[in-house]
Design a protein around this motif. Structure first.
Motif, PDB file in Angstrom:
ATOM      1  N   ASN A  20       0.839  -1.201  -0.084  1.00 50.57           N
ATOM      2  CA  ASN A  20      -0.105  -0.085  -0.266  1.00 50.57           C
ATOM      3  C   ASN A  20       0.813   1.177  -0.183  1.00 50.57           C
ATOM      4  O   ASN A  20       0.713   2.355  -0.649  1.00 50.57           O
ATOM      5  N   THR A  21       2.035   1.287   0.703  1.00 50.27           N
ATOM      6  CA  THR A  21       2.842   2.483   0.908  1.00 50.27           C
ATOM      7  C   THR A  21       3.474   2.488  -0.447  1.00 50.27           C
ATOM      8  O   THR A  21       3.743   3.703  -0.984  1.00 50.27           O
ATOM      9  N   GLU A  23       2.534   1.628  -3.376  1.00 51.53           N
ATOM     10  CA  GLU A  23       1.330   2.100  -4.291  1.00 51.53           C
ATOM     11  C   GLU A  23       1.172   3.480  -4.510  1.00 51.53           C
ATOM     12  O   GLU A  23       1.031   4.223  -5.332  1.00 51.53           O
ATOM     13  N   LEU A  24       1.012   4.104  -2.945  1.00 52.77           N
ATOM     14  CA  LEU A  24       0.616   5.564  -2.733  1.00 52.77           C
ATOM     15  C   LEU A  24       1.921   6.370  -3.540  1.00 52.77           C
ATOM     16  O   LEU A  24       1.547   7.366  -4.160  1.00 52.77           O
ATOM     17  N   LEU A  25       3.308   5.746  -3.133  1.00 55.68           N
ATOM     18  CA  LEU A  25       4.317   6.641  -3.487  1.00 55.68           C
ATOM     19  C   LEU A  25       4.414   6.785  -4.997  1.00 55.68           C
ATOM     20  O   LEU A  25       4.902   7.690  -5.767  1.00 55.68           O
ATOM     21  N   LEU A  27       1.895   6.427  -7.126  1.00 54.75           N
ATOM     22  CA  LEU A  27       0.988   7.305  -7.655  1.00 54.75           C
ATOM     23  C   LEU A  27       1.348   8.587  -7.849  1.00 54.75           C
ATOM     24  O   LEU A  27       0.644   9.409  -8.557  1.00 54.75           O
ATOM     25  N   HIS A  28       2.404   9.050  -7.021  1.00 59.63           N
ATOM     26  CA  HIS A  28       2.662  10.323  -6.589  1.00 59.63           C
ATOM     27  C   HIS A  28       4.083  10.386  -7.594  1.00 59.63           C
ATOM     28  O   HIS A  28       4.925  11.400  -7.183  1.00 59.63           O
ATOM     29  N   LYS A 108       2.289   4.522  12.662  1.00 58.88           N
ATOM     30  CA  LYS A 108       1.480   3.664  11.691  1.00 58.88           C
ATOM     31  C   LYS A 108       0.122   3.924  12.676  1.00 58.88           C
ATOM     32  O   LYS A 108       0.121   3.563  13.824  1.00 58.88           O
ATOM     33  N   GLU A 112      -2.485   9.455   3.908  1.00 50.63           N
ATOM     34  CA  GLU A 112      -1.498   9.598   2.720  1.00 50.63           C
ATOM     35  C   GLU A 112      -0.764  10.938   2.617  1.00 50.63           C
ATOM     36  O   GLU A 112       0.240  11.075   2.409  1.00 50.63           O
ATOM     37  N   GLU A 113      -1.599  11.982   3.093  1.00 46.45           N
ATOM     38  CA  GLU A 113      -1.095  13.235   3.355  1.00 46.45           C
ATOM     39  C   GLU A 113       0.124  13.369   4.327  1.00 46.45           C
ATOM     40  O   GLU A 113       0.972  14.036   3.952  1.00 46.45           O
ATOM     41  N   LEU A 115       2.310  10.892   4.902  1.00 44.14           N
ATOM     42  CA  LEU A 115       3.516  10.124   4.207  1.00 44.14           C
ATOM     43  C   LEU A 115       3.902  11.082   3.141  1.00 44.14           C
ATOM     44  O   LEU A 115       5.354  11.108   3.472  1.00 44.14           O
ATOM     45  N   LEU A 116       3.124  11.337   2.302  1.00 41.34           N
ATOM     46  CA  LEU A 116       3.817  12.670   1.234  1.00 41.34           C
ATOM     47  C   LEU A 116       4.427  13.893   1.901  1.00 41.34           C
ATOM     48  O   LEU A 116       5.302  14.059   1.285  1.00 41.34           O
TER      49      LEU A 116
END
Length: 131
Positions: A20-21, A23-25, A27-28, A108, A112-113, A115-116
Motif C-alpha cells: 500500500n505504501t 502504491e501510494l508513492l 501514484l505520486h 502507523k 496519505e497526506e 506520508l507524502l
C-alpha cells in the motif's frame, strides 16, 4: 512519457503495508523499491542508492536499529535520509534512538497526506544540505 521524481526504498515486513505504501508513492511519481526486512533492504539500498529510505522499526530477523547501523557505516548510504515508521511496538529507548538517528518518523497507521508531506520535507531537507 512518465518521469519518476525520486527513488524511495520501503523496508517493511508487513506485505499489505509495504504494498500500500509503495502504491501510494508510485501514484505520486516516485520510483519505489521494496524489501521485507532490514537485511534485504540494506543489500537493495547498496545496489540501487535510493534518494530516501522508509524503514519499519520492528521487523523479524532484522529491524530498524540493525538497518541504521549498517547504513550509517556504509559510505554510499551514510547520507541517505531515513524515515522510520512504527505502530509503537518498539521499546521507548529503541524508538528514541531510531528517531534521533533517522531524519523523520511516521506513526502507523499514517494518512496519505502525512506520508507524502514527510517524504517531500525529508527530501527537500536532504537537498538543502547538499547544495
Amino acid at each position: 512519457m512518465f518521469v519518476f521524481m525520486k527513488t524511495i526504498l520501503v523496508i517493511e515486513d508487513n506485505d499489505e503495508i509495504r504494498e500500500n505504501t509503495a502504491e501510494l508513492l508510485m501514484l505520486h511519481r516516485y520510483r519505489v523499491l521494496t524489501a521485507a526486512n532490514g537485511k534485504a533492504g540494506f543489500v537493495l539500498a547498496k545496489s540501487s542508492t535510493p534518494d530516501l529510505i522508509l524503514c519499519d522499526m520492528m521487523m523479524p530477523e532484522t529491524d530498524g536499529l540493525y538497518f541504521i547501523k549498517q547504513a550509517k557505516s556504509d559510505a554510499s548510504l551514510q547520507h541517505t535520509p531515513i524515515v522510520f515508521f512504527s505502530a509503537g511496538t518498539a521499546s521507548l529507548v529503541v524508538q528514541k534512538k531510531l528517531i534521533t538517528e533517522g531524519n523523520a518518523f511516521l506513526q502507523k497507521p499514517f494518512l496519505e497526506e502525512d506520508l507524502l508531506s514527510t517524504v517531500e520535507q525529508t527530501l527537500a531537507a536532504g537537498q538543502a544540505k547538499t547544495t
